[in-house]
Design a protein around this motif. Structure first.
Motif, PDB file in Angstrom:
ATOM      1  N   THR A   6     -16.489 -10.126 -23.655  1.00  0.00           N
ATOM      2  CA  THR A   6     -16.793 -11.075 -22.581  1.00  0.00           C
ATOM      3  C   THR A   6     -17.608 -10.410 -21.475  1.00  0.00           C
ATOM      4  OG1 THR A   6     -14.755 -12.291 -23.036  1.00  0.00           O
ATOM      5  CG2 THR A   6     -15.786 -12.678 -20.907  1.00  0.00           C
ATOM      6  N   GLY A   7     -17.361  -9.135 -21.241  1.00  0.00           N
ATOM      7  CA  GLY A   7     -18.096  -8.425 -20.195  1.00  0.00           C
ATOM      8  C   GLY A   7     -19.525  -8.078 -20.578  1.00  0.00           C
ATOM      9  N   VAL A   8     -19.800  -8.010 -21.882  1.00  0.00           N
ATOM     10  CA  VAL A   8     -21.113  -7.548 -22.351  1.00  0.00           C
ATOM     11  C   VAL A   8     -21.946  -8.671 -22.970  1.00  0.00           C
ATOM     12  CG1 VAL A   8     -22.266  -6.045 -24.027  1.00  0.00           C
ATOM     13  CG2 VAL A   8     -20.293  -5.200 -22.734  1.00  0.00           C
ATOM     14  N   LEU A  58     -20.468  -3.539 -12.491  1.00  0.00           N
ATOM     15  CA  LEU A  58     -19.288  -4.316 -12.896  1.00  0.00           C
ATOM     16  C   LEU A  58     -19.187  -4.401 -14.414  1.00  0.00           C
ATOM     17  CD1 LEU A  58     -16.874  -6.065 -12.058  1.00  0.00           C
ATOM     18  CD2 LEU A  58     -18.424  -8.045 -12.024  1.00  0.00           C
ATOM     19  N   GLN A  59     -20.331  -4.584 -15.067  1.00  0.00           N
ATOM     20  CA  GLN A  59     -20.325  -4.645 -16.527  1.00  0.00           C
ATOM     21  C   GLN A  59     -19.842  -3.325 -17.117  1.00  0.00           C
ATOM     22  OE1 GLN A  59     -23.897  -4.377 -19.288  1.00  0.00           O
ATOM     23  NE2 GLN A  59     -23.610  -6.602 -19.275  1.00  0.00           N
ATOM     24  N   PHE A  60     -20.344  -2.214 -16.571  1.00  0.00           N
ATOM     25  CA  PHE A  60     -19.898  -0.906 -17.053  1.00  0.00           C
ATOM     26  C   PHE A  60     -18.400  -0.709 -16.820  1.00  0.00           C
ATOM     27  CE2 PHE A  60     -18.693   3.346 -15.542  1.00  0.00           C
ATOM     28  CZ  PHE A  60     -18.725   4.024 -16.762  1.00  0.00           C
ATOM     29  N   VAL A  93      -7.990   3.962 -14.715  1.00  0.00           N
ATOM     30  CA  VAL A  93      -8.212   5.252 -14.050  1.00  0.00           C
ATOM     31  C   VAL A  93      -9.577   5.822 -14.430  1.00  0.00           C
ATOM     32  CG1 VAL A  93      -7.448   7.655 -13.932  1.00  0.00           C
ATOM     33  CG2 VAL A  93      -5.770   5.814 -13.783  1.00  0.00           C
ATOM     34  N   CYS A  94      -9.898   5.804 -15.717  1.00  0.00           N
ATOM     35  CA  CYS A  94     -11.202   6.315 -16.175  1.00  0.00           C
ATOM     36  C   CYS A  94     -12.343   5.503 -15.578  1.00  0.00           C
ATOM     37  CB  CYS A  94     -11.278   6.267 -17.702  1.00  0.00           C
ATOM     38  SG  CYS A  94     -10.196   7.436 -18.554  1.00  0.00           S
ATOM     39  N   SER A  95     -12.181   4.182 -15.568  1.00  0.00           N
ATOM     40  CA  SER A  95     -13.227   3.308 -15.047  1.00  0.00           C
ATOM     41  C   SER A  95     -13.462   3.534 -13.554  1.00  0.00           C
ATOM     42  CB  SER A  95     -12.861   1.851 -15.304  1.00  0.00           C
ATOM     43  OG  SER A  95     -13.825   0.982 -14.755  1.00  0.00           O
TER      44      SER A  95
END
Length: 205
Positions: A17-19, A41-43, A96-98
Motif C-alpha cells: 500500500t505504501g509503494v 514517508l514512503q521509505f 526503530v529501524c525506520s
C-alpha cells in the motif's frame, strides 16, 4: 502458524500500500514527481513493514521448529503471549529501524530538485541525491540491513537444519511428506522474500 501468517499478510499489504499506488500513478500519468516528504514517508513505511516481515518469517521458522522437533512442548512454549511478543517485537524493531534511518536522511541537505532513478523511494537513492556527504547515513543503513538479513536468516537456517534432521528420522515416507508439507508454504515465502532481497541488493552493490 495462522496467527503469524495473518500478521505476515498484514505487513505485506501495508508495504504494498505504501509503494504500489504511486508506482501505478507513475505508469499512467506524465507527471512523475513526488514531494520530498512524500518520498521520505514512503521509505519510512516500506522500512517498517519490510523489517517486520523479515523477523516475522524468522519467528515462523522457530514456530515450525517447535512444532516438528518439540511437539509435546509446543503448546506450552508457543503460548499466545509468546506469539504476541514475537509479532510485537517484529513491528517494534521495524519502527526503530525506520525512525533511525529516517532521522539520518532528514539530517542531510538536499538540492531544490533532484531526479531519483528508481521506482520507489529507497534509502540508497534518497541519500544519493543529497547535496551533503551521506557516508554516515549509508554506513548505518548498511549495518542495519546486514544485521537484519544475517540474524533472520541465521534463525531460519538453524531452525530448518533441526527440522530436516528430525524429519529424516521419521521411518515412513508418508510421515516425512506430511511433516514437510506443514513447512512448504513458509519455505516458499522465505525463498521469494529473501531471494528477492539478496538479488536486488547484490545487483545494486
Amino acid at each position: 502458524m495462522y496467527f503469524f501468517f495473518s500478521h505476515l499478510s498484514f505487513a505485506d499489504s501495508c508495504y504494498s500500500t505504501g509503494v504500489t499506488p504511486k508506482l501505478l500513478e507513475n505508469l499512467v500519468v506524465e507527471d512523475r514527481t513526488i514531494s520530498f516528504y512524500g518520498c521520505i514517508l514512503q521509505f519510512s513505511c516500506a522500512c517498517i513493514f519490510g523489517v517486520a516481515e523479515t523477523f516475522m518469517l524468522a519467528a515462523m521458522a522457530y514456530d515450525r521448529f517447535m512444532a516438528v522437533c518439540k511437539p509435546l512442548l509446543y503448546t506450552a512454549v508457543m503460548s499466545p503471549q509468546l506469539c504476541t511478543f514475537l509479532v510485537a517485537g517484529s513491528y517494534t524493531w521495524g519502527i526503530v529501524c525506520s525512525l533511525t534511518l529516517t532521522y539520518f536522511l532528514l539530517a542531510l541537505s538536499y538540492c531544490e530538485s533532484s531526479v531519483i532513478n528508481n521506482f520507489i523511494c529507497d534509502h540508497s537513492v534518497i541519500a544519493s541525491v543529497s547535496c551533503s556527504d551521506p557516508y554516515t547515513s549509508q554506513t548505518l543503513c548498511f549495518i542495519i540491513a546486514v544485521f537484519n538479513e544475517v540474524s533472520s536468516l541465521l534463525i531460519i537456517l538453524t531452525s530448518y537444519v533441526f527440522i530436516f534432521t528430525s524429519v529424516m528420522q521419521i521411518p515412513s515416507a508418508s510421515g516425512r511428506q506430511k511433516t514437510f508439507s506443514t513447512c512448504a508454504s513458509h519455505l516458499t515465502t522465505i525463498t521469494i522474500f529473501h531471494g528477492t532481497i539478496l538479488f536486488l541488493y547484490s545487483k545494486a552493490s
